[in-house]
Scaffold this active site. Structure first.
Site, mmCIF file in Angstrom:
data_model
loop_
_atom_site.group_PDB
_atom_site.id
_atom_site.type_symbol
_atom_site.label_atom_id
_atom_site.label_comp_id
_atom_site.label_asym_id
_atom_site.label_seq_id
_atom_site.Cartn_x
_atom_site.Cartn_y
_atom_site.Cartn_z
ATOM 1 N N CYS A 231 -47.120 -34.379 85.546
ATOM 2 C CA CYS A 231 -48.303 -35.224 85.334
ATOM 3 C C CYS A 231 -48.308 -36.470 86.218
ATOM 4 C CB CYS A 231 -48.434 -35.591 83.864
ATOM 5 S SG CYS A 231 -47.025 -36.483 83.158
ATOM 6 N N HIS B 127 -46.869 -39.134 78.657
ATOM 7 C CA HIS B 127 -47.865 -38.417 79.455
ATOM 8 C C HIS B 127 -48.716 -39.440 80.194
ATOM 9 C CE1 HIS B 127 -50.577 -35.382 80.824
ATOM 10 N NE2 HIS B 127 -51.570 -35.725 80.021
ATOM 11 N N SER C 35 -51.637 -31.069 82.449
ATOM 12 C CA SER C 35 -50.883 -31.037 81.197
ATOM 13 C C SER C 35 -50.690 -29.583 80.792
ATOM 14 C CB SER C 35 -51.634 -31.797 80.100
ATOM 15 O OG SER C 35 -51.038 -31.602 78.833
#
Length: 340
Positions: A145, A180, A197
């Site tokens: 990510c 994330h 993701s």
């Protein structure tokens, strides 16, 4: 004065520890390729050992792949190009498709090798990070990510009227913390996001959210669907459109403890951050290096690293005071984790 200095140094140490934690995937560390490209033998073998440890078939899967002589050729996606009449939403969709197509040969569209192939140092100047993004388009390797955010910044540099900012999340599930990050975008009075993701609803968001609070609420609802509790959000400033800029990306202009802030206070903080981002547009950016200077810098993946320099903490605004470290709840007996 001594107390203030000690508090500042403690905050820096806490943030350094948290940055190190972000190199863990639900408490499980992953490797970073620090040897540049092409991948050296040590990194290559370490990756296969990791695969053998986590795959149900163990070493057999690695031997089968490495000894195969008829592996299918992987299609190489092309960097998106546009017609002058192509709208901004259509261009963003093309960029998102390109980022996902880099992962399509893996079927899962995500880097499950346990190795991050491109070393991303957040303290590097923007021009060095853009060199890494160019390397991604040439090498076409699986990305995670954070790498996807750098690539998305590079691919949106020439989009007029599209402002970009980092948006990162810290969640908790079954006693472990997960991290994330996506690239928030703002254009035409609407917010959206680009990224990658394991979960389709935790990356690309169309330009359809009227406020930053609406965008955050969308991500929070998606996390809730995977039984993850959103603990903290870090929002950066708008990123320069000058790929040769020597300024650093401001990753953490606002740090918000989502689980502690009342809904209305959270919304006010997000509105304040939105105003801060708009104010930055009018500020002059540092001058770009000369052509000779740019040529001497080279690719950060193939040369010595840039000098480390911490981003100033003066403008950073945490939502609340640093809370005491809470006791970590025990994981379930099977150690099961839903990674996002």
């Amino acid at each position: 004065m001594l107390r203030a200095t000690a508090a500042g140094s403690t905050e820096e140490r806490d943030e350094e520890l948290e940055d190190e934690e972000e190199l863990r995937d639900g408490g499980v560390p992953f490797f970073v390729n620090r040897g540049g490209l092409p991948v050296d033998e040590e990194t290559w073998e370490r990756m296969w050992r990791h695969v053998a440890r986590i795959h149900p078939e163990g070493e057999a899967v690695g031997r089968g792949i490495r000894r195969a002589t008829d592996l299918p050729k992987i299609p190489i996606p092309s960097v998106p190009t546009y017609q002058p009449t192509t709208s901004i939403p259509q261009r963003l969709e093309a960029i998102q498709k390109y980022i996902r197509d880099l992962q399509y040969p893996l079927s899962s569209r995500y880097n499950h090798t346990g190795t991050q192939f491109f070393e991303i140092k957040k303290s590097r100047p923007l021009t060095a990070l853009m060199d890494i993004a160019k390397e991604m388009t040439r090498e076409v390797l699986p990305i995670k990510c954070l790498e996807a955010v750098i690539l998305a910044i590079y691919l949106t540099t020439n989009l007029p009227g599209v402002e970009r900012f980092p948006l990162s999340f810290k969640t908790q599930f079954s006693g472990n913390h997960f991290y994330h990050i996506v690239l928030g975008i703002h254009s035409g009075g609407r917010f959206g996001a680009l990224g990658i993701s394991r979960r389709d609803d935790l990356m690309f968001k169309h330009l359809e959210f009227r406020t930053l609070a609406d965008l955050l609420q969308e991500f929070q609802g998606a996390y809730r669907g995977y039984w993850h509790t959103l603990r903290k959000v870090k929002i950066g400033q708008y990123v320069s459109h000058d790929v040769h800029s020597v300024e650093q990306i401001e990753w953490k202009h606002s740090v918000l403890d989502v689980d502690r802030l009342p809904k209305e206070e959270l919304r006010r903080e997000l509105e304040r951050h939105t105003r801060d981002m708009r104010l930055k547009i009018g500020k002059a950016a540092p001058p770009s290096p000369t052509k000779d200077r740019r040529n001497s810098m080279g690719s950060p993946l193939r040369g010595p690293g840039s000098p480390m320099r911490r981003i100033s903490h003066i403008e950073r605004r945490p939502s609340t005071e640093k809370k005491a470290l809470e006791k970590k709840p025990p994981t379930d007996m099977n150690g099961y984790q839903i990674r996002v």
